[in-house]
Design a protein around this motif. Sequence first.
Motif, short mmCIF file in Angstrom:
data_model
loop_
_atom_site.label_atom_id
_atom_site.label_comp_id
_atom_site.label_asym_id
_atom_site.label_seq_id
_atom_site.Cartn_x
_atom_site.Cartn_y
_atom_site.Cartn_z
N SER A 1 30.96 18.34 -61.84
CA SER A 1 31.71 18.41 -60.59
C SER A 1 30.92 17.97 -59.37
CB SER A 1 32.22 19.84 -60.39
OG SER A 1 31.14 20.75 -60.32
N ASP A 2 29.79 17.32 -59.55
CA ASP A 2 29.03 16.82 -58.41
C ASP A 2 29.94 15.93 -57.56
OD1 ASP A 2 27.43 15.12 -56.73
OD2 ASP A 2 25.70 15.57 -57.98
N PRO A 3 30.03 16.19 -56.26
CA PRO A 3 30.92 15.39 -55.42
C PRO A 3 30.61 13.89 -55.45
CG PRO A 3 30.18 17.33 -54.23
CD PRO A 3 29.40 17.28 -55.51
N GLU A 4 29.41 13.51 -55.86
CA GLU A 4 29.02 12.09 -55.90
C GLU A 4 29.20 11.47 -57.29
OE1 GLU A 4 28.21 10.64 -53.01
OE2 GLU A 4 28.58 12.62 -52.12
N ARG A 5 29.72 12.20 -58.26
CA ARG A 5 29.78 11.69 -59.64
C ARG A 5 30.74 10.50 -59.79
NH1 ARG A 5 34.09 12.54 -62.45
NH2 ARG A 5 32.98 11.85 -64.30
N ASP A 6 31.74 10.42 -58.96
CA ASP A 6 32.70 9.31 -59.00
C ASP A 6 32.74 8.70 -57.61
OD1 ASP A 6 35.05 7.69 -58.97
OD2 ASP A 6 35.95 8.92 -60.53
N PRO A 7 32.46 7.41 -57.49
CA PRO A 7 32.40 6.80 -56.15
C PRO A 7 33.77 6.72 -55.45
CG PRO A 7 32.16 5.12 -57.84
CD PRO A 7 32.14 6.45 -58.54
N ARG A 8 34.85 6.90 -56.17
CA ARG A 8 36.18 6.76 -55.58
C ARG A 8 36.67 8.02 -54.89
NH1 ARG A 8 39.05 5.38 -60.97
NH2 ARG A 8 37.69 7.13 -61.46
N PHE A 9 36.35 9.19 -55.46
CA PHE A 9 36.84 10.45 -54.91
C PHE A 9 36.08 11.60 -55.56
CE2 PHE A 9 39.96 8.62 -57.93
CZ PHE A 9 39.69 9.40 -59.04
N HIS A 10 36.25 12.79 -55.01
CA HIS A 10 35.62 13.98 -55.59
C HIS A 10 36.48 14.45 -56.75
CE1 HIS A 10 33.99 18.34 -54.93
NE2 HIS A 10 33.70 17.85 -56.11
N GLY B 1 21.70 3.80 -69.14
CA GLY B 1 21.02 3.48 -67.90
C GLY B 1 21.90 2.89 -66.84
N ASN B 2 23.07 2.39 -67.22
CA ASN B 2 23.96 1.80 -66.23
C ASN B 2 25.42 2.05 -66.61
OD1 ASN B 2 24.52 0.44 -63.86
ND2 ASN B 2 24.68 -1.54 -64.87
N LEU B 3 25.69 3.23 -67.13
CA LEU B 3 27.07 3.56 -67.48
C LEU B 3 27.82 4.01 -66.22
CD1 LEU B 3 26.55 5.54 -70.81
CD2 LEU B 3 27.17 3.13 -70.53
N ALA B 4 29.13 3.94 -66.28
CA ALA B 4 29.97 4.32 -65.15
C ALA B 4 29.80 5.81 -64.82
CB ALA B 4 31.43 4.03 -65.47
N HIS B 5 30.02 6.12 -63.56
CA HIS B 5 30.02 7.49 -63.05
C HIS B 5 28.77 8.24 -63.51
CE1 HIS B 5 33.95 6.23 -61.89
NE2 HIS B 5 34.46 6.32 -63.08
N ASP B 6 28.94 9.40 -64.12
CA ASP B 6 27.81 10.17 -64.64
C ASP B 6 27.82 10.21 -66.16
OD1 ASP B 6 30.05 11.73 -64.92
OD2 ASP B 6 29.20 13.54 -64.02
N TYR C 1 25.33 15.53 -74.51
CA TYR C 1 25.94 15.54 -75.85
C TYR C 1 24.85 15.41 -76.92
CZ TYR C 1 28.42 13.95 -79.96
OH TYR C 1 28.87 13.81 -81.26
N PHE C 2 24.00 14.40 -76.77
CA PHE C 2 22.94 14.18 -77.76
C PHE C 2 21.95 15.34 -77.82
CE2 PHE C 2 23.93 9.55 -76.91
CZ PHE C 2 24.72 9.43 -78.04
N ASN C 3 21.76 16.03 -76.70
CA ASN C 3 20.85 17.19 -76.65
C ASN C 3 21.51 18.45 -77.20
OD1 ASN C 3 18.82 15.67 -75.51
ND2 ASN C 3 19.25 16.33 -73.42
N GLY C 4 22.81 18.39 -77.51
CA GLY C 4 23.51 19.56 -78.01
C GLY C 4 23.80 20.59 -76.93
N ALA C 5 23.73 20.16 -75.68
CA ALA C 5 23.92 21.07 -74.55
C ALA C 5 25.40 21.24 -74.21
CB ALA C 5 23.18 20.54 -73.33
N THR C 6 25.71 22.35 -73.61
CA THR C 6 26.99 22.57 -72.94
C THR C 6 26.61 22.95 -71.52
OG1 THR C 6 28.02 23.35 -74.97
CG2 THR C 6 29.13 23.89 -72.90
N VAL C 7 27.04 22.13 -70.55
CA VAL C 7 26.52 22.29 -69.19
C VAL C 7 27.64 22.51 -68.17
CG1 VAL C 7 24.51 20.85 -69.66
CG2 VAL C 7 26.54 19.83 -68.67
N LEU C 8 27.22 23.12 -67.08
CA LEU C 8 28.04 23.22 -65.89
C LEU C 8 27.24 22.52 -64.81
CD1 LEU C 8 30.49 24.33 -64.39
CD2 LEU C 8 29.22 26.44 -64.04
N ALA C 9 27.66 21.32 -64.43
CA ALA C 9 26.87 20.52 -63.50
C ALA C 9 27.71 20.07 -62.31
CB ALA C 9 26.33 19.28 -64.22
#
Length: 151
Positions: free
Chosen positions: A85-94, A130-135, A143-151
């Motif tokens: 939910s980082d406000p900067e994760r998508d350049p179009r809108f929050h 290294g250059n994927l869209a958004h976050d 996913y690869f680390n097996g984590a479940t995150v709230l970011a």
Amino acid sequence: MPQFWRPVRTLLGLLLRRPLVGTCVIPILPDGRIVLIQRRDSGCWGLPGGLVDWGEDIATAAKRELLEETGLDLINVGRLIGVYSDPERDPRFHSACVALEAYVDGNFFIRDKAEVMRIEAFTVDAIPRGNLAHDHDQQLQDYFNGATVLA
């Protein structure tokens, strides 16, 4: 401005200035490859996904977005990867994005040609990191680390 409009304006600001809710899918084919789409707006590769429609739950939105953007069927939702939910994760809108692992099958077919240029399945080592869209780099790393995150 008349006093009457001030509370109306405040209420509209509260109702309309909210993050949008969406979902991203990490689509896993039966052979273990991960499906990415190449976005038309940026040319970047990324995960399929999009906004949740009114009256729709997250799982239904994930299934719909996956089908629209890749032509693939969502067979089974795996685990929750996280909520981003980082406000900067998508350049179009929050937006707040719920990322899910999904086991998928079918044939590639772009239904939303205004949004998607290409679809491709990648082995884990071949994902263009290294250059994927958004976050989406972060979502895949979690996913690869097996984590479940709230970011």
